[in-house]
Design a protein around this motif. Structure first.
Motif, short mmCIF file in Angstrom:
data_model
loop_
_atom_site.label_atom_id
_atom_site.label_comp_id
_atom_site.label_asym_id
_atom_site.label_seq_id
_atom_site.Cartn_x
_atom_site.Cartn_y
_atom_site.Cartn_z
N ASP A 1 0.85 -1.18 0.00
CA ASP A 1 0.00 0.00 0.00
C ASP A 1 0.88 1.23 0.00
N TYR A 2 1.01 1.87 -1.16
CA TYR A 2 1.82 3.07 -1.32
C TYR A 2 3.27 2.78 -0.94
N ASN A 3 3.74 3.25 0.22
CA ASN A 3 5.12 2.97 0.61
C ASN A 3 5.23 1.91 1.71
N TYR A 4 4.17 1.12 1.90
CA TYR A 4 4.16 0.10 2.94
C TYR A 4 4.05 -1.27 2.29
N LYS A 5 4.94 -2.18 2.68
CA LYS A 5 4.91 -3.54 2.15
C LYS A 5 5.03 -4.53 3.29
N ASP A 6 4.35 -5.67 3.14
CA ASP A 6 4.43 -6.71 4.15
C ASP A 6 4.09 -8.04 3.48
N ASN A 7 4.97 -9.00 3.65
CA ASN A 7 4.75 -10.35 3.14
C ASN A 7 4.73 -11.30 4.34
N GLY A 8 3.91 -12.30 4.25
CA GLY A 8 3.84 -13.23 5.36
C GLY A 8 3.43 -14.62 4.92
N MET A 9 3.85 -15.59 5.72
CA MET A 9 3.52 -16.98 5.43
C MET A 9 3.51 -17.75 6.73
N ALA A 10 2.58 -18.70 6.83
CA ALA A 10 2.52 -19.57 8.00
C ALA A 10 2.17 -20.96 7.54
N LEU A 11 2.98 -21.93 7.91
CA LEU A 11 2.73 -23.33 7.62
C LEU A 11 2.52 -24.04 8.94
N THR A 12 1.40 -24.71 9.07
CA THR A 12 1.01 -25.32 10.34
C THR A 12 0.66 -26.79 10.14
N VAL A 13 1.22 -27.62 11.00
CA VAL A 13 0.86 -29.03 11.06
C VAL A 13 0.24 -29.28 12.43
N SER A 14 -0.97 -29.83 12.44
CA SER A 14 -1.68 -30.04 13.70
C SER A 14 -2.08 -31.49 13.83
N LEU A 15 -2.04 -31.98 15.06
CA LEU A 15 -2.49 -33.33 15.33
C LEU A 15 -3.25 -33.35 16.63
N SER B 1 0.08 -28.05 17.61
CA SER B 1 0.40 -27.47 16.31
C SER B 1 1.86 -27.05 16.26
N LEU B 2 2.50 -27.32 15.13
CA LEU B 2 3.86 -26.88 14.86
C LEU B 2 3.79 -25.84 13.75
N ASP B 3 4.32 -24.64 14.03
CA ASP B 3 4.22 -23.52 13.09
C ASP B 3 5.59 -23.13 12.58
N ALA B 4 5.63 -22.84 11.30
CA ALA B 4 6.79 -22.18 10.68
C ALA B 4 6.24 -20.96 9.96
N ASN B 5 6.73 -19.78 10.30
CA ASN B 5 6.17 -18.57 9.70
C ASN B 5 7.26 -17.58 9.33
N ARG B 6 6.90 -16.70 8.44
CA ARG B 6 7.79 -15.62 8.04
C ARG B 6 6.94 -14.36 7.90
N THR B 7 7.24 -13.35 8.70
CA THR B 7 6.55 -12.06 8.65
C THR B 7 7.57 -10.96 8.83
N ALA B 8 7.36 -9.86 8.10
CA ALA B 8 8.24 -8.69 8.18
C ALA B 8 9.69 -9.06 7.96
N GLY B 9 9.95 -10.03 7.09
CA GLY B 9 11.32 -10.41 6.77
C GLY B 9 12.00 -11.28 7.80
N LYS B 10 11.28 -11.77 8.78
CA LYS B 10 11.88 -12.58 9.82
C LYS B 10 11.23 -13.96 9.85
N ASN B 11 12.06 -14.98 10.08
CA ASN B 11 11.56 -16.34 10.19
C ASN B 11 11.26 -16.68 11.65
N GLY B 12 10.27 -17.50 11.85
CA GLY B 12 9.92 -17.89 13.20
C GLY B 12 9.41 -19.30 13.24
N PHE B 13 9.69 -19.98 14.34
CA PHE B 13 9.20 -21.34 14.56
C PHE B 13 8.58 -21.39 15.95
N SER B 14 7.45 -22.01 16.05
CA SER B 14 6.77 -22.07 17.35
C SER B 14 5.95 -23.34 17.45
N THR B 15 5.60 -23.62 18.69
CA THR B 15 4.73 -24.77 18.99
C THR B 15 3.53 -24.26 19.77
#
Length: 869
Positions: free
Chosen positions: A573-587, A596-610
């Motif tokens: 949006d104009y001069n603002y950009k943001d890309n994101g992704m989240a991959l989740t496996v749940s059992l 749930s096991l999460d792998a995500n990428r937001t604001a250029g940073k990678n993250g892993f969480s449970t």
């Protein structure tokens, strides 16, 4: 010692079953006499079976009955029975013109009915296949009509004659969110925000005042640290005869042809919510991914539409009002201080109308602004859609003030199995800042409703605008801010007081692309949701937002119902950009938990969480999340009086706490109650449980319990749809019995409905009744309490199983035409419980040993009593 529960289980079924079997053998007979030899009684001369004495025949008179059409309850109302003209000894239900109106007959078929009893009744036998039958034992009147005679038939939808405007009352609804962020080497930042509605109902009118506000203890700028504003004052009502909604006061233009803006005036719009469900539009959805526990705020032109706390991970908001149109501003505030913002262009289905019908929207007034009030010249607008045939609809409209005018014309085509398509063109002409701007805008829309796949909707739209085309809202912005947005600081700060970038020129929209796909693949166990919005401009960079969500359930060995989900988005949006992704496996884990096991990428940073989420019970659920540098918790509670959410997180030494509360209060002449709430200022139903406290009642969701005054409010209701409210029999407290556990109602928008359910509170025990001469009331005599609720039926020898026993209260025993007696319960019930049969004297109510009605003792009418003709 008597086993009371065992006697209860055998006495009443045996009595009623025996009577029903006797009556069943006599159906269709004329004069009926019971063979009392089959009854195991000591005194067969002391019997009152007058209520069971005629099978298939109802004594002429007026009765309170539950009316049903094709098996669906309509309402409880008085129904008269008269001897038909060709059978003086018979009786026939009088279907009044008012009752016929509630049936929803087509006008041509209603005109075929013939009148009888001096026009007081209408005969449904004029419609082949129509049947009317009555059952006095269950107090029901069944009307069966072929669907061909009905105007429209849909599950849970009623014609306007059955709509209930509710009762007068006051309401207050609120949604509050509090946050506290403690960061390293910085002072704690506290934030409190909220929005809500105050309202009053009078007849069909709904008076509303919406508010929103915030308080911040620490900000980068001194301005705007605290703010409370009334975003609008307005009143509205439904006009069922026009299938329309009238609104006066401060409002937003909700148009299918023109963009939205705020104004003060009046609007008369065809109301889709008054149509059957499959003729309505659908509400916009907001989809995204939260890195942490986050606050999501959806607003439009500065007015907060929706605010909520969401847990870490993907979120999807689906309960926005389907009247919302135009561009929405979405703001996601993470607990680590980061913020996501994006705009969402709402999608609408092509403007199609049923053959022979006209839908319209009219409005007039002055444009207004939250900060500056009325700001602009008086304007007028109108639009329509005319169904000219089964496949084609013609639509158009215009909007104008002293210096602006625009007109639209278009056509829509139902392509049947291929979906629906519409095309329209708008011509605008504006005089602003000594400039004359004229241009055209073209729009193409397509949609398809896949009913075979759970009514999933696909939508695609395209709009192209000339360089000099201005919409009404762009014209208003240009008048106030200037063509380049430099006046009054447009674009410098948004409604949250946050810096929003450089000045943006007004107008200049070139092309808008929108698409929404939502589909299930049942064989694969997969669901796909995708949305795409892109706006290009003539003189500045494009803005876009796309989101893709794919989920699939599968099994791995002995582990069942695992799921894999992918959420991807991009915002520019104009001069603002943001890309994101989240991959989740749940059992599934445990009885109801999910790991749930999460792998995500937001604001250029990678993250892993449970994450681990689970339900404690029907009212409480929680989620725990941990990653390499953070931990968080989220608790959701569905309360009796409010919905509560608690969230906490810690990340690299920064601690954040959040809490939200959403609820309301309703006051009527029948009583008051605090409660959970759905939409702010929306439809609700007050249920009276006969003054009995702690009775669980429910609509569609989690039950709520009646307060100390026996009142409960159910707010999870839909307007103009038949809704059932019921007592949750499995959760009834001890010594509470519901003799009427279900009620149905169809409420208009914003109504406060009122219904009473028959609930009896008190002890249960066997009793033996004796009259003053030592004899017993006859077999089959009825026992009622002071509220005229049935509490027992007398058995042989005066024995009766009583419910609702309250110390010191009176009950009334009736039999025959006029005989009554009164029994007084002990002032103190036995300390060891009611394990023995109570010995009760029944005092005749009058010196002549007769009484016309128990109402003479209590001053209350008897609902079940009838008046013979």
């Amino acid at each position: 010692m008597l086993n009371a529960s065992k006697i209860k289980n055998t006495l009443r079924p045996g009595l009623v079953g025996g009577l029903m079997s006797l009556a069943g053998t006599a159906l269709g007979a004329g004069d009926i006499e019971f063979n009392t030899d089959v009854l195991d009684l000591n005194d067969r001369s002391n019997i009152d079976l007058s209520r069971f004495a005629r099978g298939g025949f109802i004594l002429p008179g007026t009765y309170t009955m539950f009316v049903q059409i094709n098996g669906q309850p309509i309402s409880e109302q008085a129904v008269a029975f008269y001897p038909p003209e060709d059978d003086p000894k018979g009786s026939q239900a009088c279907v009044s013109p008012a009752l016929v109106e509630q049936l929803g007959l087509k006008a041509s078929d209603a005109a075929r009915l013939t009148a009888w009893k001096d026009g007081e009744c209408l005969d449904l036998q004029g419609l082949p296949g129509a049947q009317v039958s009555a059952d006095l034992a269950t107090s029901t009147l069944d009307i069966n009509l072929p669907h061909a005679y009905l105007e429209y038939s849909a599950l849970n939808w009623d014609p306007p004659a059955r709509w209930d405007e509710g009762v007068p009352g006051l309401l207050v609804d609120y949604n509050l969110t509090a946050q506290s962020n403690a960061q390293k080497n910085e002072r704690t930042r506290n934030h409190l925000s909220g929005n809500g509605t105050l309202g009053a109902n009078a007849g069909a009118w709904r008076l509303r005042a919406d508010w929103q506000g915030r308080v911040d203890s620490a900000r980068d700028r001194s301005a705007g640290e605290q703010k409370l504003e009334w975003s609008r004052y307005y009143a509205y009502r439904a006009i069922p005869s026009l299938k329309a909604r009238l609104v006066v006061g401060e409002n937003y233009l909700y148009s299918d042809l023109f963009d939205s803006f705020r104004f003060t005036g009046a609007a008369l719009n065809s109301d889709e919510s008054q149509l059957p469900p499959n003729l309505r539009g659908y509400a916009p959805e907001v989809v995204g991914v939260a890195k942490t526990n986050a606050r999501v705020v959806v607003s439009q032109q500065g007015r907060v539409l929706y605010e909520t706390l969401v847990a870490a991970g993907p979120f999807r908001i689906q309960d926005l009002n389907d009247a919302v149109t135009g561009t929405l501003d979405v703001r996601v505030e993470e607990q680590d201080g980061s913020v996501q913002t994006f705009k969402l262009n709402t999608a609408g289905v092509p403007y199609l109308t049923r053959p022979g019908q006209v839908r319209y929207k009219l409005a007039t007034g002055r444009p207004s602004d939250l900060q500056y009030g009325a700001d602009g010249n008086f304007f007028g607008t109108g639009e329509f859609s005319w169904g000219i045939s089964n496949g084609w609809s013609l639509f158009g409209g215009a909007i104008t003030d002293n210096n602006y005018r625009a007109a639209t014309v278009g056509a829509g085509r139902d392509l049947l199995a291929l979906g629906a398509l519409s095309l329209d063109v708008t011509q605008s002409h504006a005089n602003v800042w000594n400039q004359t701007l004229s241009g055209k805008s073209y729009r193409l829309q397509y949609s398809k409703n896949f009913e075979q796949y759970d009514s999933q909707v696909t939508f695609a739209g395209y709009r192209f605008s000339d360089k000099n085309f201005l919409s009404m809202s762009e014209y208003l912005d240009a008048r106030h801010y200037g063509m380049n947005g430099e006046l009054a600081g447009r674009g410098k700060y948004d409604e949250f007081g946050q810096y929003a970038g450089e000045f943006k020129p007004i107008g200049g929209n070139k092309a808008l692309y929108t698409a929404t796909v939502n589909k299930q693949f049942r064989d694969l166990g997969a669901t796909v949701y995708a949305s795409y919005n892109k706006q290009t401009y003539w003189s500045r960079p494009a803005s876009q937002r796309w989101n893709l969500s794919v989920s699939r359930y599968f099994n791995v060995g002995t582990v069942k119902n695992m799921s894999l989900s992918l959420n991807v988005y991009r915002t520019q949006d104009y001069n603002y950009k943001d890309n994101g992704m989240a991959l989740t496996v749940s059992l599934p884990l445990g009885r109801s938990g999910t790991l749930s096991l999460d792998a995500n990428r937001t604001a250029g940073k990678n993250g892993f969480s449970t994450r681990y989420s689970d339900r404690l019970d029907e009212r409480n659920s929680y989620q725990l999340s941990a990653s390499d540098n953070s931990a968080s918790g989220y608790l959701s509670h569905t309360g009796e009086q409010a919905d509560l959410t608690l969230a906490a997180s810690r990340q690299q030494g920064n601690t954040s706490l959040s809490m939200s509360a959403r609820g309301g209060g309703t006051l009527t002449r029948h009583g008051a109650a605090l409660h959970r709430t759905g939409s702010m200022g929306g439809t609700r139903l007050m249920v009276d449980t006969s003054g009995v406290a702690d009775v669980p009642v429910r609509g569609y969701g989690t039950p709520t319990r009646s307060n100390a005054f026996g009142k409960a409010v159910i707010a999870d209701l839909s307007s103009y749809q038949r809704t059932a409210a019921s007592v949750d029999l499995e959760r009834l407290p001890k010594n509470v019995e519901a003799t009427q556990s279900v009620t149905q109602v169809t409420l208009t928008e914003g109504a406060i409905g009122y219904r009473s359910l028959e609930v009896i509170s008190g002890e249960k025990a066997m009793a033996v009744l004796r009259l003053s001469d030592g004899s017993a009331p006859p077999f089959g005599a009825q026992v009622k309490n002071a509220n005229q609720q049935d509490t027992g039926i007398v058995n042989d020898g005066g024995s009766v199983y009583l419910s609702g026993i309250q110390a010191g209260e009176q009950m009334f025993v009736s039999w025959g035409e006029r005989s009554r007696c009164v029994l007084t319960l002990p002032q103190a019930l036995p300390a060891d419980g009611l394990t023995h049969a109570l010995q009760l004297d029944c005092r005749m109510a009058a010196t002549d040993q007769t009484l016309s009605s128990p109402a003479e003792l209590t001053g209350k009418p008897t609902a079940t009593e009838h008046t013979s003709s």
